[in-house]
Design an enzyme around this catalytic site. Structure first.
Site, PDB file in Angstrom:
ATOM      1  N   ASP A  83       0.859  -1.172   0.000  1.00  0.00           N
ATOM      2  CA  ASP A  83       0.000   0.000   0.000  1.00  0.00           C
ATOM      3  C   ASP A  83       0.905   1.235   0.000  1.00  0.00           C
ATOM      4  O   ASP A  83       2.117   1.134   0.222  1.00  0.00           O
ATOM      5  CB  ASP A  83      -0.880  -0.037   1.253  1.00  0.00           C
ATOM      6  CG  ASP A  83      -1.710   1.216   1.433  1.00  0.00           C
ATOM      7  OD1 ASP A  83      -2.412   1.614   0.491  1.00  0.00           O
ATOM      8  OD2 ASP A  83      -1.630   1.806   2.527  1.00  0.00           O
ATOM      9  N   ASP A 135      -0.341   5.190   0.863  1.00  0.00           N
ATOM     10  CA  ASP A 135      -0.655   6.218   1.855  1.00  0.00           C
ATOM     11  C   ASP A 135      -0.721   5.622   3.254  1.00  0.00           C
ATOM     12  O   ASP A 135      -1.534   4.735   3.532  1.00  0.00           O
ATOM     13  CB  ASP A 135      -1.979   6.901   1.520  1.00  0.00           C
ATOM     14  CG  ASP A 135      -1.876   7.753   0.266  1.00  0.00           C
ATOM     15  OD1 ASP A 135      -0.813   8.357   0.041  1.00  0.00           O
ATOM     16  OD2 ASP A 135      -2.859   7.814  -0.500  1.00  0.00           O
TER      17      ASP A 135
END
Length: 255
Positions: free
Chosen positions: A9, A11
């Site tokens: 991932d 953010d």
């Protein structure tokens, strides 16, 4: 089953982008549009329950500015898209100025993974342009090429916690979920990866540390460095101060 790939991932996982990145950029876009909206640190924590920038604006309007949403009528989608483009421009400017560094241990873990031959992918709801600029400004001009697949933004219609973005990445890599480890920071990310069948390592941050990570393979406060050790919050004990590839391989293969 041996570990073959790490699916990152972006953010909150690669960098703490939310509080002092995306939130700031949203507020700058609002001001530029002549709106008196201000997303505080606390309010933004509430809005993070929704993944995707355009979706977050819509959620805010529905919950906090329903009169504005109704007045916009059929033009609401166009308004949201334009506001999000403005926000992205402001966010990229923050990245270009070097104001959003990587989290501790990220560069080390990526370097180790590349040396050890693990395959890498990005699996995120943020826009491809955001990913591009973050990687370039923090890791170097060639960093985008480190990742076999960049699954980002609107490449699938249903965003996390739906599993679609992970399923897309797995299909593109030709891998089954049983040989991949997802690296996430949030409950929505965990739910997305788990629904796709991936074991998940969660590295929490200020916004996500109180979320429910039941079912995560491992939960830590950060990936860690020698001088700033990681703390395990759930799962197997580390063999040293850091989440490193040697630990991941051994723990992944353990019964």
């Amino acid at each position: 089953m041996s570990l073959q790939a790490l699916l990152f991932d972006v953010d909150g996982t690669l960098a703490d982008t939310e509080r002092d990145g995306h939130r700031v950029a949203f507020n700058q876009a609002f001001a530029e549009a002549g709106l008196d909206w201000e997303w505080s640190v606390a309010l933004y924590g509430e809005l993070l329950a929704v993944t995707g920038g355009k979706e977050r604006i819509r959620f805010y309007l529905q919950r906090h500015r329903p009169d504005f949403a109704r007045a916009a009528g059929d033009d609401l989608d166009t308004f949201i898209a334009g506001l999000h483009r403005s926000k992205t421009r402001h966010y990229l400017a923050l990245l270009e100025r070097g104001e959003i560094p990587l989290r501790p241990g990220v560069r080390r873990l990526l370097d180790e993974a590349r040396v050890e031959g693990l395959r890498l992918a990005i699996v995120t709801t943020t826009t491809p342009e955001n990913v591009d600029v973050l990687l370039r400004t923090t890791l170097g001009e060639d960093a985008l090429g480190w990742f076999e697949v960049i699954a980002a933004g609107d490449v699938v219609p249903a965003k996390k916690p739906a599993p679609d973005i992970y399923q897309y990445a797995l299909e593109a890599m030709g891998l089954g979920p049983e040989v991949c480890l997802a690296l996430e920071d949030s409950e929505n990310g965990l739910r997305s990866a788990a629904a796709a069948g991936c074991r998940t390592l969660v590295t929490v941050n200020e916004y996500t540390c109180q979320q429910d990570f039941s079912g995560a393979w491992l939960v830590v406060d950060q990936f860690g460095e020698a001088a700033a050790p990681a703390t395990v919050l759930q799962g197997a004990a580390l063999r040293g101060p850091c989440v490193d590839v040697a630990f991941l391989r051994a723990a992944f293969a353990a019964p």
